[in-house]
Design a protein around this motif. Structure first.
Motif, PDB file in Angstrom:
ATOM      1  N   SER A  54       0.826  -1.198   0.000  1.00  0.00           N
ATOM      2  CA  SER A  54       0.000   0.000   0.000  1.00  0.00           C
ATOM      3  C   SER A  54       0.862   1.251   0.000  1.00  0.00           C
ATOM      4  N   PHE A  55       0.270   2.348  -0.461  1.00  0.00           N
ATOM      5  CA  PHE A  55       0.950   3.635  -0.529  1.00  0.00           C
ATOM      6  C   PHE A  55       0.035   4.722   0.018  1.00  0.00           C
ATOM      7  N   TYR A  56       0.634   5.588   0.800  1.00  0.00           N
ATOM      8  CA  TYR A  56      -0.070   6.755   1.322  1.00  0.00           C
ATOM      9  C   TYR A  56       0.725   7.985   0.944  1.00  0.00           C
ATOM     10  N   GLU A  57       0.070   8.889   0.271  1.00  0.00           N
ATOM     11  CA  GLU A  57       0.746  10.131  -0.152  1.00  0.00           C
ATOM     12  C   GLU A  57       2.078   9.824  -0.850  1.00  0.00           C
ATOM     13  N   LYS A  58       2.015   8.863  -1.746  1.00  0.00           N
ATOM     14  CA  LYS A  58       3.136   8.506  -2.629  1.00  0.00           C
ATOM     15  C   LYS A  58       4.292   7.784  -1.931  1.00  0.00           C
ATOM     16  N   MET A  59       4.106   7.479  -0.650  1.00  0.00           N
ATOM     17  CA  MET A  59       5.134   6.743   0.078  1.00  0.00           C
ATOM     18  C   MET A  59       4.580   5.362   0.435  1.00  0.00           C
ATOM     19  N   GLN A  60       5.425   4.345   0.354  1.00  0.00           N
ATOM     20  CA  GLN A  60       5.001   3.014   0.752  1.00  0.00           C
ATOM     21  C   GLN A  60       4.622   3.026   2.231  1.00  0.00           C
ATOM     22  N   SER A  61       3.429   2.547   2.544  1.00  0.00           N
ATOM     23  CA  SER A  61       2.991   2.611   3.923  1.00  0.00           C
ATOM     24  C   SER A  61       2.914   1.247   4.591  1.00  0.00           C
ATOM     25  N   ASP A  62       2.739   0.202   3.806  1.00  0.00           N
ATOM     26  CA  ASP A  62       2.606  -1.139   4.371  1.00  0.00           C
ATOM     27  C   ASP A  62       2.990  -2.149   3.309  1.00  0.00           C
ATOM     28  N   LYS A  63       3.538  -3.253   3.748  1.00  0.00           N
ATOM     29  CA  LYS A  63       3.979  -4.274   2.811  1.00  0.00           C
ATOM     30  C   LYS A  63       3.504  -5.630   3.292  1.00  0.00           C
ATOM     31  N   GLY A  64       2.912  -6.379   2.369  1.00  0.00           N
ATOM     32  CA  GLY A  64       2.434  -7.706   2.722  1.00  0.00           C
ATOM     33  C   GLY A  64       3.231  -8.767   2.005  1.00  0.00           C
ATOM     34  N   SER A  65       2.537  -9.726   1.442  1.00  0.00           N
ATOM     35  CA  SER A  65       3.206 -10.866   0.810  1.00  0.00           C
ATOM     36  C   SER A  65       3.546 -10.588  -0.647  1.00  0.00           C
ATOM     37  N   ILE A  66       4.222  -9.517  -0.881  1.00  0.00           N
ATOM     38  CA  ILE A  66       4.592  -9.168  -2.257  1.00  0.00           C
ATOM     39  C   ILE A  66       5.946  -9.770  -2.586  1.00  0.00           C
ATOM     40  N   PRO A  67       6.028 -10.535  -3.683  1.00  0.00           N
ATOM     41  CA  PRO A  67       7.311 -11.138  -4.073  1.00  0.00           C
ATOM     42  C   PRO A  67       8.326 -10.062  -4.426  1.00  0.00           C
ATOM     43  N   ASP A  68       9.591 -10.402  -4.284  1.00  0.00           N
ATOM     44  CA  ASP A  68      10.659  -9.466  -4.635  1.00  0.00           C
ATOM     45  C   ASP A  68      10.642  -9.122  -6.123  1.00  0.00           C
ATOM     46  N   ARG A  69      10.043  -9.976  -6.924  1.00  0.00           N
ATOM     47  CA  ARG A  69       9.959  -9.735  -8.372  1.00  0.00           C
ATOM     48  C   ARG A  69       8.953  -8.631  -8.703  1.00  0.00           C
ATOM     49  N   PHE A  70       8.152  -8.272  -7.723  1.00  0.00           N
ATOM     50  CA  PHE A  70       7.137  -7.245  -7.941  1.00  0.00           C
ATOM     51  C   PHE A  70       7.604  -5.941  -7.289  1.00  0.00           C
ATOM     52  N   SER A  71       7.223  -4.850  -7.891  1.00  0.00           N
ATOM     53  CA  SER A  71       7.458  -3.547  -7.282  1.00  0.00           C
ATOM     54  C   SER A  71       6.268  -2.664  -7.609  1.00  0.00           C
ATOM     55  N   ALA A  72       6.104  -1.626  -6.845  1.00  0.00           N
ATOM     56  CA  ALA A  72       4.981  -0.722  -7.075  1.00  0.00           C
ATOM     57  C   ALA A  72       5.362   0.672  -6.656  1.00  0.00           C
ATOM     58  N   GLN A  73       4.614   1.619  -7.165  1.00  0.00           N
ATOM     59  CA  GLN A  73       4.816   3.001  -6.757  1.00  0.00           C
ATOM     60  C   GLN A  73       3.530   3.785  -6.952  1.00  0.00           C
ATOM     61  N   GLN A  74       3.462   4.900  -6.254  1.00  0.00           N
ATOM     62  CA  GLN A  74       2.342   5.811  -6.409  1.00  0.00           C
ATOM     63  C   GLN A  74       2.886   7.132  -6.924  1.00  0.00           C
ATOM     64  N   PHE A  75       2.230   7.677  -7.913  1.00  0.00           N
ATOM     65  CA  PHE A  75       2.718   8.871  -8.581  1.00  0.00           C
ATOM     66  C   PHE A  75       2.077  10.138  -8.020  1.00  0.00           C
ATOM     67  N   SER A  76       2.550  11.274  -8.522  1.00  0.00           N
ATOM     68  CA  SER A  76       2.095  12.561  -7.985  1.00  0.00           C
ATOM     69  C   SER A  76       0.593  12.780  -8.181  1.00  0.00           C
ATOM     70  N   ASP A  77       0.022  12.126  -9.194  1.00  0.00           N
ATOM     71  CA  ASP A  77      -1.429  12.266  -9.401  1.00  0.00           C
ATOM     72  C   ASP A  77      -2.195  11.183  -8.632  1.00  0.00           C
ATOM     73  N   TYR A  78      -1.506  10.456  -7.794  1.00  0.00           N
ATOM     74  CA  TYR A  78      -2.029   9.410  -6.905  1.00  0.00           C
ATOM     75  C   TYR A  78      -2.335   8.085  -7.591  1.00  0.00           C
ATOM     76  N   HIS A  79      -2.150   8.017  -8.914  1.00  0.00           N
ATOM     77  CA  HIS A  79      -2.346   6.720  -9.514  1.00  0.00           C
ATOM     78  C   HIS A  79      -1.168   5.814  -9.145  1.00  0.00           C
ATOM     79  N   SER A  80      -1.379   4.543  -9.235  1.00  0.00           N
ATOM     80  CA  SER A  80      -0.341   3.599  -8.829  1.00  0.00           C
ATOM     81  C   SER A  80      -0.124   2.566  -9.919  1.00  0.00           C
ATOM     82  N   GLU A  81       1.081   2.045  -9.964  1.00  0.00           N
ATOM     83  CA  GLU A  81       1.407   0.986 -10.909  1.00  0.00           C
ATOM     84  C   GLU A  81       2.083  -0.163 -10.177  1.00  0.00           C
ATOM     85  N   LEU A  82       1.682  -1.366 -10.540  1.00  0.00           N
ATOM     86  CA  LEU A  82       2.285  -2.582 -10.001  1.00  0.00           C
ATOM     87  C   LEU A  82       3.088  -3.210 -11.124  1.00  0.00           C
ATOM     88  N   ASN A  83       4.389  -3.286 -10.942  1.00  0.00           N
ATOM     89  CA  ASN A  83       5.283  -3.856 -11.935  1.00  0.00           C
ATOM     90  C   ASN A  83       5.679  -5.267 -11.527  1.00  0.00           C
TER      91      ASN A  83
END
Lengths: 113, 115
Positions: free
Chosen positions: B48-77
């Motif tokens: 999860s992301f709050y105000e573009k900063m990662q706020s919590d991390k669960g069972s996400i594999p190391d192969r996955f990454s995510a970010q939240q952008f200035s317009d608050y949209h997010s992408e899961l890579n």
């Protein structure tokens, strides 16, 4: 580990009857609980929530009951309709977590004509 | 009312390929969450992301990454995709500022199939 879970995987009710879906949670420190409805291939849809300082909360045709003594949560649906057929999940926000939800195993509700 | 938007709705990839899932939260929502739901399973929290900063991390594999952008949209890579990554991926959003409303509203999901 601690988890949220449901007692029954399936529930069938006659149209017009009331439905009761149960959920047991093991983390007594959880302070926020939510019921979601999920239809096939769709995202979970918020139904109703309740905080741990409440015992009961009512919405439109739905009531959530929280019994902290036995760590039990239930969802009551009045006058169940065919459109209520779906999988119902309870979820909790563990303490100390920013906001992540821990879901329990869903209950498939089937409304019979 | 505006809801959470996810794209694409369906995605088919080969093993070892990469995928990018996008999430557009409800307007004015400041927090985005990602969940993975396997067939017949309950949703599992990823990140999860709050105000573009990662706020919590669960069972996400190391192969996955995510970010939240200035317009608050997010992408899961997702990289080096595996067959087991085939699942529904949900994005949810909430308004965290103020602390009163903790409700998470879910998008329609992206169905990822890895062949």
């Amino acid at each position: 580990g601690e988890s949220v879970g449901l007692h029954l995987p399936t529930l069938s009710v006659q149209e017009g009857d009331n439905s009761i879906i149960n959920c047991a949670y093991s983390n007594s420190a959880s302070d926020y609980f939510i019921w979601y409805k999920q239809e096939s291939g769709k995202g979970p849809q918020f139904i109703i929530d309740i905080r741990s300082n409440m015992d009961k909360r009512q919405g439109q045709r739905v009531t959530v009951l929280l019994n902290k003594t036995v760590k039990h949560l239930s969802l009551q649906i009045a006058a169940t309709q065919p459109g209520d057929s779906a999988v119902y999940f309870c979820a909790e926000t563990p303490p100390g977590s920013a906001r992540q939800l821990t879901f329990g195993s869903g209950t498939q509700l089937t409304v019979l004509p | 009312a505006a809801g959470v938007i996810q794209s694409p709705r369906h995605l088919i990839k080969e093993k070892r390929e990469t995928a990018t899932l996008k999430c557009y939260p409800i307007p004015r929502h400041d927090t985005v969450y990602w969940y993975q739901q396997g067939p017949g399973q309950d949703p599992q929290f990823l990140i999860s992301f709050y105000e573009k900063m990662q706020s919590d991390k669960g069972s996400i594999p190391d192969r996955f990454s995510a970010q939240q952008f200035s317009d608050y949209h997010s992408e899961l890579n997702m990289s080096s995709l595996e067959l087991g990554d085939s699942a529904l991926y949900f994005c949810a959003s909430s308004l965290t500022a103020g602390g009163a409303d903790r409700t998470q509203y879910f998008g329609p999901g992206t169905r990822l199939t890895v062949l």
